[in-house]
Design an enzyme around this catalytic site. Structure first.
Site, PDB file in Angstrom:
ATOM      1  CG  ASP A   8       1.910  -3.456  -7.663  1.00 42.13           C
ATOM      2  OD1 ASP A   8       2.060  -4.649  -7.356  1.00 42.13           O
ATOM      3  OD2 ASP A   8       1.388  -3.105  -8.742  1.00 42.13           O
TER       4      ASP A   8
ATOM      5  CG  HIS B  95      -1.948  -4.284  -4.960  1.00 39.58           C
ATOM      6  ND1 HIS B  95      -1.739  -5.548  -5.466  1.00 39.58           N
ATOM      7  CD2 HIS B  95      -0.785  -3.941  -4.325  1.00 39.58           C
ATOM      8  CE1 HIS B  95      -0.514  -5.945  -5.158  1.00 39.58           C
ATOM      9  NE2 HIS B  95       0.078  -5.000  -4.450  1.00 39.58           N
TER      10      HIS B  95
ATOM     11  CG  HIS C  13       0.050  -5.608   0.107  1.00 41.32           C
ATOM     12  ND1 HIS C  13       0.912  -6.635   0.364  1.00 41.32           N
ATOM     13  CD2 HIS C  13       0.407  -5.142  -1.122  1.00 41.32           C
ATOM     14  CE1 HIS C  13       1.758  -6.786  -0.644  1.00 41.32           C
ATOM     15  NE2 HIS C  13       1.451  -5.890  -1.575  1.00 41.32           N
TER      16      HIS C  13
ATOM     17  CG  HIS D 225       6.487  -1.418  -5.627  1.00 36.62           C
ATOM     18  ND1 HIS D 225       7.361  -2.248  -6.285  1.00 36.62           N
ATOM     19  CD2 HIS D 225       5.579  -2.223  -5.009  1.00 36.62           C
ATOM     20  CE1 HIS D 225       7.010  -3.515  -6.081  1.00 36.62           C
ATOM     21  NE2 HIS D 225       5.940  -3.524  -5.304  1.00 36.62           N
TER      22      HIS D 225
END
Length: 332
Positions: A153, A203, A207, A300
């Site tokens: 991510d 994503h 965020h 990540h």
């Protein structure tokens, strides 16, 4: 006769000068790639959706915030799914007078919530608001059995190239859940992800968290604009197969928006909390304890210093092979 023509021209001119309603602009400040905060953070500290997020590295206004809680083994990686989004954003429909509204702005800069709107990419616009809780969040591999899916991510970021090098060494295909603005800032890395056979996941643009609390219009922008940014960075044939809500903040509305853009909602079943940099040994130990066949591991490649994630991956890849795992993509 002249007066009638002037009246018609006035009516037509008024219609042509109208502005498109429902056009959305991001409400959060753009984050600087590489400094964004990743997924998780303790409950009660989620960043406001109308202000810059606070990064896990202590920087403010520099990127995505962290989710409210870590995923537990065997869960779909969903947190805080009780939020019911606003049903706003349905304007732009012709009024009772029959006068049509002005054309919507291009998808590259804004999206409307009208199902009749077609973005510049040719992808159908997202559907109207769909309140409720998420029901179809994926937390397993496509094949099941003794397989595992690796997902990364918050990138692309400084660690993405190192992670791609390791994956190539072990012939592993993974899924990269990219932040739209980071993809736009690092198109070469997006192209490399695609060229090496990995898959892409949306994503969001900034965020924001808690994601499930966003209004419908904001969710449409965050999901739809990020999708377009990733496709533009990767090239015309780029496919974005999944959407992962920041912090696992899924609800029926954002799940429905993603589905309208051809994306499945992707959760996880293993969370080593590498975003918090607990040390490579702790990351490795958590994966080894939580992983079950068919699991989806959350890690990540962006959002800050990911040297511990890279170090942990160097240990996890040979361990997974030794345990008889094969690598798969998430279910769709």
């Amino acid at each position: 006769m002249v007066a009638g023509c002037i009246a018609v021209a006035a009516v037509l001119g008024l219609s042509a000068c109208g502005t498109a309603s429902g056009a959305l602009q991001p409400t959060t400040a753009a984050a600087t790639p590489g400094s964004a905060s990743p997924q998780q953070q303790p409950t009660g500290t989620a960043a406001s959706t109308t202000a810059p997020a606070t990064g896990s590295d202590g920087a403010t206004g520099s990127g995505p915030a962290a989710p409210s809680a870590a995923a537990k083994p065997g869960t779909s990686g969903v947190s805080g799914t009780s939020g019911t989004p606003s049903a706003s954003g349905t304007s732009g429909t012709p009024g009772a007078s029959g006068t049509p509204s002005a054309p919507a702005q291009p998808a590259a800069t804004a999206r409307t919530t009208s199902p009749a709107t077609t973005p510049a990419t040719g992808t159908p616009a997202p559907p109207p608001a769909h309140p409720g809780t998420a029901t179809k969040v994926i937390g397993s591999t496509a094949s099941g059995g003794r397989t595992v899916a690796l997902t990364f991510d918050d990138g692309p970021g400084p660690a993405t190239g190192q992670i791609l090098d390791l994956l190539a060494q072990y012939h592993v295909k993974a899924t990269f859940c990219e932040i739209g603005q980071n993809a736009a800032a690092n198109p070469a890395l997006v192209k490399r992800v695609v060229a090496e056979g990995h898959r892409l996941c949306d994503h969001s643009v900034h965020h924001p968290q808690p994601f499930e609390k966003l209004s419908h219009d904001k969710a449409v922008y965050e999901i739809g604009a990020a999708h377009d940014m990733i496709v533009k960075a990767g090239g015309p044939s780029t496919e974005v197969s999944w959407f992962r809500a920041p912090g696992g903040g899924f609800d029926a509305d954002n799940e429905h928006i993603a589905a309208g853009l051809g994306m499945s909602s992707l959760g996880w079943s293993v969370d080593p909390r590498d975003w918090a940099r607990p040390g490579a040994p702790a990351i490795v130990s958590t994966v080894q304890q939580q992983l079950k066949p068919g699991g989806v591991i959350l890690m990540h490649d962006g959002g800050g210093d990911r040297s511990q994630t890279v170090a942990a991956l160097k240990q996890l890849l040979p361990w997974l092979v030794a345990q008889g795992y094969t690598f798969d993509l998430p279910a769709a």
